[in-house]
Scaffold this active site. Sequence first.
Site, short mmCIF file in Angstrom:
data_model
loop_
_atom_site.label_atom_id
_atom_site.label_comp_id
_atom_site.label_asym_id
_atom_site.label_seq_id
_atom_site.Cartn_x
_atom_site.Cartn_y
_atom_site.Cartn_z
N THR A 1 -22.58 -0.42 -12.48
CA THR A 1 -21.49 0.49 -12.11
C THR A 1 -20.20 -0.29 -11.86
O THR A 1 -19.12 0.10 -12.31
CB THR A 1 -21.89 1.30 -10.86
OG1 THR A 1 -23.11 1.98 -11.14
CG2 THR A 1 -20.81 2.29 -10.46
N ASP B 1 -21.13 -1.62 -5.35
CA ASP B 1 -22.19 -0.86 -6.02
C ASP B 1 -23.08 -1.81 -6.83
O ASP B 1 -22.88 -3.02 -6.80
CB ASP B 1 -21.54 0.21 -6.93
CG ASP B 1 -22.36 1.48 -6.99
OD1 ASP B 1 -23.60 1.40 -7.16
OD2 ASP B 1 -21.77 2.58 -6.87
N ASP C 1 -7.33 -4.88 -4.52
CA ASP C 1 -8.25 -4.80 -3.38
C ASP C 1 -9.24 -3.65 -3.58
O ASP C 1 -9.30 -2.71 -2.79
CB ASP C 1 -7.43 -4.62 -2.09
CG ASP C 1 -8.24 -4.83 -0.84
OD1 ASP C 1 -9.43 -5.18 -0.94
OD2 ASP C 1 -7.65 -4.64 0.25
N ASP D 1 0.84 -1.20 0.00
CA ASP D 1 0.00 0.00 0.00
C ASP D 1 0.88 1.26 0.00
O ASP D 1 0.85 2.05 0.95
CB ASP D 1 -0.93 -0.02 1.22
CG ASP D 1 -1.79 -1.28 1.27
OD1 ASP D 1 -2.06 -1.86 0.20
OD2 ASP D 1 -2.17 -1.70 2.38
N SER E 1 -11.67 -6.52 9.48
CA SER E 1 -10.77 -6.67 10.62
C SER E 1 -10.85 -5.50 11.60
O SER E 1 -10.27 -5.56 12.68
CB SER E 1 -9.33 -6.79 10.10
OG SER E 1 -8.96 -5.62 9.36
N GLN F 1 -7.68 -0.41 12.99
CA GLN F 1 -7.22 -1.74 12.55
C GLN F 1 -6.88 -2.61 13.76
O GLN F 1 -6.35 -2.11 14.75
CB GLN F 1 -5.97 -1.59 11.65
CG GLN F 1 -5.31 -2.89 11.19
CD GLN F 1 -6.15 -3.72 10.22
OE1 GLN F 1 -7.28 -4.07 10.50
NE2 GLN F 1 -5.60 -4.00 9.07
N LYS G 1 -1.00 -7.77 -3.20
CA LYS G 1 -2.29 -7.08 -3.17
C LYS G 1 -2.02 -5.59 -3.31
O LYS G 1 -1.13 -5.05 -2.66
CB LYS G 1 -3.02 -7.38 -1.86
CG LYS G 1 -4.44 -6.82 -1.82
CD LYS G 1 -5.17 -7.24 -0.56
CE LYS G 1 -4.83 -6.43 0.65
NZ LYS G 1 -5.04 -4.98 0.53
N LYS H 1 -12.49 -3.63 -3.48
CA LYS H 1 -13.70 -3.67 -2.63
C LYS H 1 -14.88 -3.00 -3.33
O LYS H 1 -15.45 -2.02 -2.85
CB LYS H 1 -13.46 -3.01 -1.27
CG LYS H 1 -12.48 -3.74 -0.40
CD LYS H 1 -12.50 -3.25 1.02
CE LYS H 1 -11.44 -3.91 1.87
NZ LYS H 1 -10.06 -3.49 1.52
P1 BMP Z 1 -1.91 -3.54 7.20
O1 BMP Z 1 -1.27 -4.92 7.46
O2 BMP Z 1 -0.92 -2.48 6.93
O3 BMP Z 1 -2.93 -3.17 8.24
O4 BMP Z 1 -2.73 -3.68 5.81
C1 BMP Z 1 -3.86 -4.48 5.69
C2 BMP Z 1 -4.38 -4.44 4.27
O5 BMP Z 1 -5.53 -5.29 4.18
C3 BMP Z 1 -4.85 -3.06 3.81
O6 BMP Z 1 -4.56 -2.95 2.43
C4 BMP Z 1 -6.34 -3.07 4.03
O7 BMP Z 1 -7.02 -2.26 3.09
C5 BMP Z 1 -6.70 -4.54 3.83
N1 BMP Z 1 -7.85 -5.01 4.63
C6 BMP Z 1 -7.87 -4.97 6.01
O8 BMP Z 1 -6.92 -4.54 6.64
N2 BMP Z 1 -8.98 -5.43 6.68
C7 BMP Z 1 -10.08 -5.93 6.06
O9 BMP Z 1 -11.03 -6.35 6.72
C8 BMP Z 1 -10.05 -5.99 4.65
C9 BMP Z 1 -8.93 -5.56 3.94
O10 BMP Z 1 -8.91 -5.67 2.63
#
Ligand code: BMP
Length: 250
Positions: free
Chosen positions: A101, A97, A92, A39, A147, A202, A61, A94
């Site tokens: 679309t 819609d 990713d 990311d 998550s 997160q 991803k 997500k």
């Molecule tokens: P990180 O390990 O830096 O928190 O990144 C997690 C990645 O997984 C991010 O790209 C986030 O958009 C994605 N993600 C997430 O963390 N939780 C979810 O429930 C779904 C995800 O796609």
Amino acid sequence: FSVPRLTYEEKLKLQNHPISKKLIEIALSKKTNLIASLDTYKSEEILKLADQIGDFIVAIKLHADIITDFSENFVYELKKIAAIKNFLLFEDRKFGDIGNTQQMQFNGGVYKISDWADLVTSHVIAGEESLQVFGEEIGVVTIAEMSSKGTLTDENYKSKAINISSKMSNVIGCVAQSKLPPSLLLFTPGVNLTESEDSKGQQFNTPEKVFSDYHTDFIIVGRGIYRAKNPEQEAIRYKEEGWKAYLKNC
Ligand code: BMP
């Protein structure tokens, strides 16, 4: 789901989609269940990371809309590295819609996701028909459960999302934080060996926890790798921890 943990070999036999087969074959041949979520803003940085960690992962991803200088050349270069190092490309996006679309977002715009992604994420919020627009070639991974703290994906939502996912021939699995029926592959983000949360909701678990408690198939690691001083070394660490946790719990 009170199902026994299956090995990747056993799971492989349950797969009907070429992308889910490919993912498991890569996992078995490289002995890794790690998906790196890169990311970062600059395409050059993503290409450099892909080259450094490509041997230790099943897929990269991306969030294409984070990249400030996204281009066709970037896609070309990334696909080259993916072919040499044998990993898949996972956007990713997500989607969330109506089908019409989503179809335009999938095929058009700046990113032309359908031209290069092997896998995409999609919410199931718009119902079953909204998922048909991705066709049969790409592996669709639905978001059954998130998550983050306070997510709205409760048990009721999750079971409905799983029901729809099980019916769709282009859906290969779900993003979730709990067990799935054995025919669906489980992708689990929110994995980190040193942090338990960030300051924006997160929540992190260790590879051991997600393999023992959720029977995950693939761990998704973002900041644990791309923010590390030595991303290659951390990718190796997550690869080894993930594989060890799989072997211990299967
Ligand atoms: P990180 O390990 O830096 O928190 O990144 C997690 C990645 O997984 C991010 O790209 C986030 O958009 C994605 N993600 C997430 O963390 N939780 C979810 O429930 C779904 C995800 O796609």
